[in-house]
Motif scaffolding. Structure first.
Motif, PDB file in Angstrom:
ATOM      1  N   LYS A 227       0.845  -1.190   0.000  1.00  0.00           N
ATOM      2  CA  LYS A 227       0.000   0.000   0.000  1.00  0.00           C
ATOM      3  C   LYS A 227       0.878   1.237   0.000  1.00  0.00           C
ATOM      4  CE  LYS A 227      -0.481   0.087   5.057  1.00  0.00           C
ATOM      5  NZ  LYS A 227      -1.437   0.110   6.187  1.00  0.00           N
ATOM      6  N   LEU A 228       0.282   2.356  -0.391  1.00  0.00           N
ATOM      7  CA  LEU A 228       1.018   3.603  -0.451  1.00  0.00           C
ATOM      8  C   LEU A 228       1.058   4.261   0.922  1.00  0.00           C
ATOM      9  CD1 LEU A 228      -0.234   5.171  -3.799  1.00  0.00           C
ATOM     10  CD2 LEU A 228       1.977   4.101  -3.341  1.00  0.00           C
ATOM     11  N   SER A 229       2.269   4.664   1.330  1.00  0.00           N
ATOM     12  CA  SER A 229       2.439   5.355   2.602  1.00  0.00           C
ATOM     13  C   SER A 229       2.753   6.822   2.328  1.00  0.00           C
ATOM     14  CB  SER A 229       3.588   4.714   3.387  1.00  0.00           C
ATOM     15  OG  SER A 229       3.828   5.428   4.581  1.00  0.00           O
ATOM     16  N   PRO A 230       1.928   7.755   2.817  1.00  0.00           N
ATOM     17  CA  PRO A 230       2.158   9.178   2.529  1.00  0.00           C
ATOM     18  C   PRO A 230       3.407   9.694   3.246  1.00  0.00           C
ATOM     19  CG  PRO A 230       0.363   8.918   4.090  1.00  0.00           C
ATOM     20  CD  PRO A 230       0.731   7.537   3.642  1.00  0.00           C
ATOM     21  N   ILE A 231       4.270  10.380   2.492  1.00  0.00           N
ATOM     22  CA  ILE A 231       5.489  10.975   3.046  1.00  0.00           C
ATOM     23  C   ILE A 231       5.361  12.489   3.097  1.00  0.00           C
ATOM     24  CG2 ILE A 231       7.995  11.150   2.822  1.00  0.00           C
ATOM     25  CD1 ILE A 231       6.955   8.322   3.382  1.00  0.00           C
ATOM     26  N   VAL A 232       4.813  13.075   2.034  1.00  0.00           N
ATOM     27  CA  VAL A 232       4.550  14.515   1.949  1.00  0.00           C
ATOM     28  C   VAL A 232       3.077  14.701   1.678  1.00  0.00           C
ATOM     29  CG1 VAL A 232       4.969  16.608   0.602  1.00  0.00           C
ATOM     30  CG2 VAL A 232       6.880  15.091   1.159  1.00  0.00           C
TER      31      VAL A 232
ATOM     32  N   SER B  37      11.217  14.615   8.138  1.00  0.00           N
ATOM     33  CA  SER B  37      10.060  15.514   8.026  1.00  0.00           C
ATOM     34  C   SER B  37       9.564  15.648   6.589  1.00  0.00           C
ATOM     35  CB  SER B  37      10.406  16.896   8.586  1.00  0.00           C
ATOM     36  OG  SER B  37      11.467  17.480   7.862  1.00  0.00           O
ATOM     37  N   GLY B  38      10.356  15.176   5.616  1.00  0.00           N
ATOM     38  CA  GLY B  38       9.927  15.242   4.221  1.00  0.00           C
ATOM     39  C   GLY B  38      10.686  16.250   3.383  1.00  0.00           C
ATOM     40  N   LYS B  39      11.715  16.893   3.935  1.00  0.00           N
ATOM     41  CA  LYS B  39      12.453  17.932   3.208  1.00  0.00           C
ATOM     42  C   LYS B  39      13.077  17.386   1.923  1.00  0.00           C
ATOM     43  CE  LYS B  39      15.411  18.958   6.460  1.00  0.00           C
ATOM     44  NZ  LYS B  39      15.111  17.849   7.393  1.00  0.00           N
ATOM     45  N   SER B  40      13.846  16.317   2.059  1.00  0.00           N
ATOM     46  CA  SER B  40      14.541  15.767   0.892  1.00  0.00           C
ATOM     47  C   SER B  40      13.566  15.133  -0.097  1.00  0.00           C
ATOM     48  CB  SER B  40      15.593  14.744   1.334  1.00  0.00           C
ATOM     49  OG  SER B  40      16.641  15.375   2.048  1.00  0.00           O
ATOM     50  N   THR B  41      12.459  14.618   0.400  1.00  0.00           N
ATOM     51  CA  THR B  41      11.442  14.059  -0.510  1.00  0.00           C
ATOM     52  C   THR B  41      10.863  15.150  -1.395  1.00  0.00           C
ATOM     53  OG1 THR B  41      10.883  12.292   1.050  1.00  0.00           O
ATOM     54  CG2 THR B  41       9.247  12.832  -0.630  1.00  0.00           C
TER      55      THR B  41
END
Length: 261
Positions: free
Chosen positions: A23-28, A49-53
């Motif tokens: 399943k898809l896991s939300p990162i941003v 925290s999602g900066k690099s994503t």
């Protein structure tokens, strides 16, 4: 200020789990912000925290679930958005000459002619203040600070409008870090570049950035003019970050006049 980069309702998710139960896991999640022409914006938050994503999404290297990214009113173009990495050597051939690697970027993007590309490359190396003999030396022979300059030169080779610096000075000592940051400020002013500076170092954000964006668990919790955000943070997480930062004020690199003053 006229937006150069417009990010709207950005969602990035990665697949997790087994092949049969993936399943898809939300990162941003639902991230929206602008970067203006010639503006420097800091993207801050803890690790994870999602900066690099977000940076990878802007480069087309992360799976965008929904939302939009536009550069000056058009879809993001790889040539116009370039990234400076924390470890330039990891993205360089350690044994190939620096001149050949930067010239290769010019060739890929069809910039210049075969005859003038070496000249353009030497001009780039001079612009980032590397020694004249750098052209023929392999990447492995350079120091950490010099490798950071090589990473900047290679990013500039594509003639970008926006530079993304992803923890580009984190591995450097304070004096070298200041040199690289001052170089970026000079390049921004001389070339009219916009800069998205991804970092956990609030001292650098305070000095370098016009505006700051605070990320927590993949969501923006606060953004605004850097001076205002540091003086009167509205979110409890931002206040926590600033409370942890203030005792470290003495470690601020010796930079030039802040761009927002």
């Amino acid at each position: 200020m006229t937006p150069l980069l417009e990010v709207r309702n950005l969602h990035v998710s990665y697949p997790q789990g087994s092949f049969w139960n993936r399943k898809l896991s939300p990162i941003v999640q639902n991230v929206s912000f602008d970067v203006g022409q010639g503006e420097t914006v800091g993207l801050i938050g803890e690790s994870g925290s999602g900066k690099s994503t977000i940076a990878r999404a802007l480069m087309g290297l992360a799976p965008i679930t929904s939302g939009s990214i536009h550069l000056a009113g058009t879809g993001t173009l790889p040539r116009r958005v370039q990234m400076i990495f924390q470890d330039p050597l990891a993205s360089l051939d350690p044994c190939m000459s620096i001149g050949a690697q930067i010239t290769e970027v010019l060739t890929v993007h069809g910039i210049g002619t075969p005859a003038d590309r070496p000249v353009r490359t030497r001009d780039l190396l001079d612009r980032v203040r590397l020694p004249v003999d750098s052209y023929d030396r392999p990447a492995i022979t350079f120091s950490g600070g010099q490798r950071a300059r090589i990473g900047i030169a290679r990013a500039l080779a594509a003639s970008p409008s926006l530079l993304i610096a992803d923890e580009a000075t984190a591995a450097l000592d304070v004096s070298v870090q200041a040199q690289i940051l001052n170089l970026l400020m000079d390049l921004r002013d001389d070339m009219g570049l916009s800069l998205l500076f991804i970092t956990h170092d609030l001292a650098v954000v305070r000095v370098l950035c016009d505006r700051a964006i605070v990320l927590l668990q993949g969501k923006i919790v606060e953004q605004g003019v850097t001076q205002d955000l540091f003086a009167q943070p509205s979110h409890s997480y931002t206040r926590t970050l600033l409370d942890a930062y203030r005792p470290l004020n003495s470690s601020v690199p010796s930079l030039k006049t802040p761009c927002h003053d």
